[in-house]
Design an enzyme around this catalytic site. Structure first.
Site, short mmCIF file in Angstrom:
data_model
loop_
_atom_site.label_atom_id
_atom_site.label_comp_id
_atom_site.label_asym_id
_atom_site.label_seq_id
_atom_site.Cartn_x
_atom_site.Cartn_y
_atom_site.Cartn_z
N TYR A 108 0.83 -1.20 0.00
CA TYR A 108 0.00 0.00 0.00
C TYR A 108 0.87 1.25 0.00
O TYR A 108 1.90 1.30 0.67
CB TYR A 108 -0.87 -0.01 1.25
CG TYR A 108 -1.73 1.21 1.49
CD1 TYR A 108 -2.83 1.48 0.68
CD2 TYR A 108 -1.45 2.07 2.55
CE1 TYR A 108 -3.62 2.60 0.91
CE2 TYR A 108 -2.25 3.18 2.79
CZ TYR A 108 -3.33 3.44 1.97
OH TYR A 108 -4.12 4.54 2.21
N ASP A 114 -0.99 15.89 5.77
CA ASP A 114 -1.98 15.25 4.89
C ASP A 114 -3.24 16.10 4.86
O ASP A 114 -4.26 15.75 5.46
CB ASP A 114 -2.26 13.83 5.40
CG ASP A 114 -3.24 13.08 4.51
OD1 ASP A 114 -3.39 13.46 3.33
OD2 ASP A 114 -3.86 12.11 5.00
N ASP A 125 -3.59 5.20 -2.31
CA ASP A 125 -4.51 6.21 -1.78
C ASP A 125 -4.48 7.41 -2.72
O ASP A 125 -3.46 8.07 -2.89
CB ASP A 125 -4.01 6.61 -0.39
CG ASP A 125 -4.80 7.73 0.27
OD1 ASP A 125 -5.77 8.22 -0.34
OD2 ASP A 125 -4.43 8.12 1.39
N ASP A 163 -6.68 9.99 -2.40
CA ASP A 163 -7.44 11.07 -1.73
C ASP A 163 -8.82 11.23 -2.38
O ASP A 163 -9.57 10.28 -2.47
CB ASP A 163 -6.65 12.37 -1.75
CG ASP A 163 -5.41 12.32 -0.88
OD1 ASP A 163 -5.30 11.40 -0.06
OD2 ASP A 163 -4.55 13.21 -1.01
N HIS A 194 -8.00 3.64 -3.69
CA HIS A 194 -9.21 4.00 -2.94
C HIS A 194 -9.38 5.50 -3.04
O HIS A 194 -8.43 6.28 -2.98
CB HIS A 194 -9.20 3.49 -1.50
CG HIS A 194 -8.20 4.09 -0.57
ND1 HIS A 194 -8.29 5.37 -0.08
CD2 HIS A 194 -7.08 3.56 -0.01
CE1 HIS A 194 -7.30 5.60 0.75
NE2 HIS A 194 -6.52 4.53 0.81
N GLU A 248 -11.99 8.76 -1.77
CA GLU A 248 -12.83 9.05 -0.60
C GLU A 248 -13.87 10.13 -0.86
O GLU A 248 -13.86 10.79 -1.90
CB GLU A 248 -11.93 9.46 0.56
CG GLU A 248 -11.23 10.77 0.35
CD GLU A 248 -10.02 10.96 1.26
OE1 GLU A 248 -9.92 12.05 1.86
OE2 GLU A 248 -9.19 10.04 1.36
N CYS A 290 -6.65 13.84 7.42
CA CYS A 290 -6.48 12.44 7.79
C CYS A 290 -7.82 11.91 8.30
O CYS A 290 -8.55 12.61 9.01
CB CYS A 290 -5.42 12.32 8.88
SG CYS A 290 -5.39 10.71 9.70
N ARG A 329 -13.86 4.73 -0.36
CA ARG A 329 -13.69 5.01 1.08
C ARG A 329 -14.72 6.03 1.51
O ARG A 329 -14.91 7.06 0.84
CB ARG A 329 -12.28 5.54 1.35
CG ARG A 329 -12.12 6.09 2.76
CD ARG A 329 -10.71 6.58 3.01
NE ARG A 329 -10.71 7.78 3.83
CZ ARG A 329 -9.61 8.40 4.26
NH1 ARG A 329 -8.42 7.94 3.94
NH2 ARG A 329 -9.71 9.49 5.01
N GLU A 367 -13.93 4.26 6.88
CA GLU A 367 -12.83 4.83 7.66
C GLU A 367 -13.23 5.13 9.10
O GLU A 367 -14.39 5.44 9.39
CB GLU A 367 -12.34 6.12 6.98
CG GLU A 367 -11.20 6.84 7.69
CD GLU A 367 -9.92 6.04 7.81
OE1 GLU A 367 -9.94 4.95 8.41
OE2 GLU A 367 -8.87 6.53 7.31
N ASN A 409 -9.01 -0.47 8.25
CA ASN A 409 -7.78 0.32 8.37
C ASN A 409 -7.31 0.28 9.82
O ASN A 409 -7.85 0.99 10.67
CB ASN A 409 -8.04 1.76 7.92
CG ASN A 409 -6.79 2.62 7.99
OD1 ASN A 409 -5.68 2.10 8.05
ND2 ASN A 409 -6.97 3.93 7.99
#
Length: 296
Positions: free
Chosen positions: A43, A58, A85, A87, A113, A115, A123, A158, A188, A210
């Protein structure tokens, strides 16, 4: 000849190992270490790219090219399927999401993924997150699915809605994403073990847990997560956090003691490094080339 599909390899790994442990690899070297340890998938964390490659929080600051640089470096040397990821998709429109998906496939990623936070994201385990409407998230998934140049490439949705709107809203979003074409679901900041079972029963596709340190989710074990039908277990930054702490300790010791003698036993040796990156295999090829040139 059948063309290799990283997405197909990722899907097979999910079928073969239940639940599939997916470990974060902050760089190409760590990808090789993860493979050596026996992991079947790796990942790349968006937060890891921001903190590790850029030295930034982040908070939606890093961009597509920042992530692609690290993706390419990893996939160039490691054949484990890579989940990335992305975002919110790196842009405000379906065109941006499509570009992200096509680029990830081109650079060798197996899965992403995406989101449902707003562009100025946080985050997933921080407070005061803001999420887009369910329809906007569905549109992101549709854009991602439509952009695939490899049907096996995995689109994972996500949702951060649990902390913002509650469990029912998060479930509703997850089901809408599956209906829009999402292959897997990543709820999440889950706070209770049985919530995963609720998600798995509702969405009927693999669900990712996660298990990040120092966050809202307890450090559930693989066996506990298997008991509630979790399909994938993610450890996004475990090695990165350990690496950072070790580096701080070495810097502190060097400055304090004027020597590294007191921390040498905490270091990977030169021989270990060379073995991990197959140094001698490269060097032997170089030696053979020089020998051939001298023989002429």
């Amino acid at each position: 000849m059948t063309q290799y599909s990283a997405g197909a390899a990722f899907r097979q790994a999910v079928r073969d190992e239940s639940p599939l442990q997916v470990v974060g690899a902050i760089n190409a070297n760590h990808a090789l270490l993860a493979k050596r340890a026996g992991f079947k998938a790796i990942y790349l964390s968006g937060g890891g790219v921001a903190a590790g490659s850029l030295g930034l929080p982040d908070l939606g600051i890093s961009n597509l090219d920042d992530v692609l640089t690290d993706v390419r470096r990893i996939t160039d040397v490691c054949d484990l399927p890579l989940l990335v990821d992305v975002d919110t998709g790196f842009g405000s429109s379906a065109f941006n999401v499509a570009r992200t998906v096509k680029s990830m496939i081109k650079f060798g990623a197996a899965a992403i993924h995406i989101e449902d936070q707003v562009g100025a994201k946080r985050c997933g385990h921080r407070p005061n997150k803001e999420i887009v409407s369910k329809q906007e998230m569905v549109d992101r998934i549709k854009a991602a699915v439509d952009a695939r140049t490899d049907d096996n490439f995995v689109i994972m949705a996500r949702t951060d809605a649990l902390a913002v709107e509650g469990l029912d809203a998060a479930l509703e979003r997850a089901m809408a994403c599956v209906e829009a074409g999402a292959d897997m679901i990543f709820p999440e900041a889950i706070t209770q073990l049985d919530m995963y079972k609720t998600f798995a029963a509702a969405v009927k596709v693999p669900v990712l847990a996660n298990i990040t340190e120092f966050g809202a989710t307890p450090l559930f074990t693989v066996d506990e997560l298997k008991s509630v039908d979790v399909g994938l277990v993610l450890y996004p930054l475990s090695a990165f956090r350990a690496m950072n702490k070790a580096a701080e300790n070495v810097y502190t010791a060097l400055r304090r003691d004027g020597t590294q003698k007191n921390v040498v036993d905490t270091m990977q040796t030169r021989a270990e490094l060379y073995e991990r990156i197959n140094y001698h295999e490269f060097e032997q090829k170089l030696d053979a080339l020089f020998a051939q040139q001298k023989a002429k």
